[in-house]
Design a protein around this motif. Structure first.
Motif, PDB file in Angstrom:
ATOM      1  N   ARG A  33     104.098 111.049 -43.867  1.00  0.00           N
ATOM      2  CA  ARG A  33     104.105 110.162 -45.033  1.00  0.00           C
ATOM      3  C   ARG A  33     105.207 109.107 -44.925  1.00  0.00           C
ATOM      4  O   ARG A  33     104.988 107.931 -45.247  1.00  0.00           O
ATOM      5  N   TRP A  37     104.628 105.149 -44.710  1.00  0.00           N
ATOM      6  CA  TRP A  37     105.302 104.250 -45.657  1.00  0.00           C
ATOM      7  C   TRP A  37     106.073 103.158 -44.921  1.00  0.00           C
ATOM      8  O   TRP A  37     106.032 101.980 -45.309  1.00  0.00           O
ATOM      9  N   GLU A  77     108.569 106.166 -51.776  1.00  0.00           N
ATOM     10  CA  GLU A  77     107.284 105.478 -51.606  1.00  0.00           C
ATOM     11  C   GLU A  77     106.987 104.540 -52.782  1.00  0.00           C
ATOM     12  O   GLU A  77     106.257 103.559 -52.630  1.00  0.00           O
TER      13      GLU A  77
END
Length: 292
Positions: A33, A37, A77
């Motif tokens: 992740r 990002w 994020e």
């Protein structure tokens, strides 16, 4: 985490190792992740890359440093998923969690007629996640979200716009029912429910990065339930439903508080961890027209 054209596989392995060393659960998932990002791509986009783009390296380095310092990944994020929605998040609100989806599941089970709900009140709306999820399921409903923080109310409004629900959602800054009038088919709330003495023992991501006003509710964690339940009858439509998120082990106390105010439990639902998370109440007595 600098350098030119580093192999993406090596970057993922090293990022995961750093996260694991920092005590992060599921470090490999979080590493993917973080890399997505930093690059600005979906997870599937990694399949087409062999190396980390040079411009993504400083961004990944900064994000990894924040995460290793236990800043929540969602705050890095800037967004998170909830139900079928994508929501912007900030330090002004709690980060929506999958456990809270049990409230939406419980309501859908209790009110399967998608045309039967027309008005919804969300107390302590935060990002607006609960209200917006309800509105996404009940297309004829309009809702109001209330939060003590004006910044939270503004974020919830932005999330309504982001998810094309702003025409059916309004948001106010206020203290529970203080700015509200009228009655609602659904009153839903994920209020503060952590005992004040338990704050120090919370995960750093929660204790240090989420607002204490949205977490702590007195010595026994029940203060917010007392305040809401004491006033809810006046704002709930005769055949309406009151839906609460609760903390682990609080069901007996909250059911007792609701019962003493004239409510009866009609639905309880566990989260994915098997913990009772959602309680739904109706009036124990619905006045007939002749009684009104």
């Amino acid at each position: 985490m600098s350098g030119n054209r580093r192999a993406l596989r090596d970057v993922l392995i090293e990022t995961a190792a750093s996260l694991e060393k920092a005590g992060i659960d599921a470090p490999r998932m979080e590493a993917r992740r973080l890399v997505c990002w930093a690059i600005g791509c979906e997870a599937s986009g990694l399949l087409s890359l062999d190396t980390l783009p040079e411009e993504a390296a400083p961004r990944l380095e900064a994000g990894l440093a924040q995460r290793c310092a236990r800043r929540p990944l969602a705050l890095i994020e800037g967004e998170t998923g909830f139900w079928t929605l994508t929501l912007s998040v900030s330090s002004d609100t709690l980060i929506p969690r999958g456990d809270s989806e049990a409230l939406i599941e419980a309501l859908l089970n209790l009110r399967p007629d998608k045309t039967g709900i027309h008005s919804v009140l969300d107390l302590g709306t935060g990002t607006g996640c609960l209200l917006l999820a309800v509105l996404s399921e009940y297309a004829q409903a309009y809702g109001v979200g209330v939060d003590l923080s004006p910044d939270a109310a503004a974020l919830a409004h932005a999330n309504a716009q982001r998810n094309a629900l702003a025409s059916r959602a309004g948001f106010l800054a206020g203290n529970w029912f203080s700015a509200i009038s009228g009655q609602f088919d659904v009153i839903i709330s994920n209020p503060p429910y952590i005992r004040s003495g338990d704050l120090a023992g919370l995960m750093p991501e929660v204790r240090d990065h989420e607002p204490a006003r949205a977490l702590i509710a007195g010595e026994d964690g029940l203060d917010a339930y007392r305040l809401i339940i004491a006033q809810a009858m006046a704002y709930l439509a005769p055949k309406g439903v009151l839906v609460f998120e609760i903390g682990q082990g609080q069901e007996t106390d909250v059911i007792a508080l609701a019962g003493s105010a004239g409510f009866v439990l009609v639905e309880a639902r566990a989260d994915l961890g098997g913990i009772i998370r959602a309680l739904c109440f109706e009036r124990s007595f619905v006045p007939s027209q002749s009684d009104a």
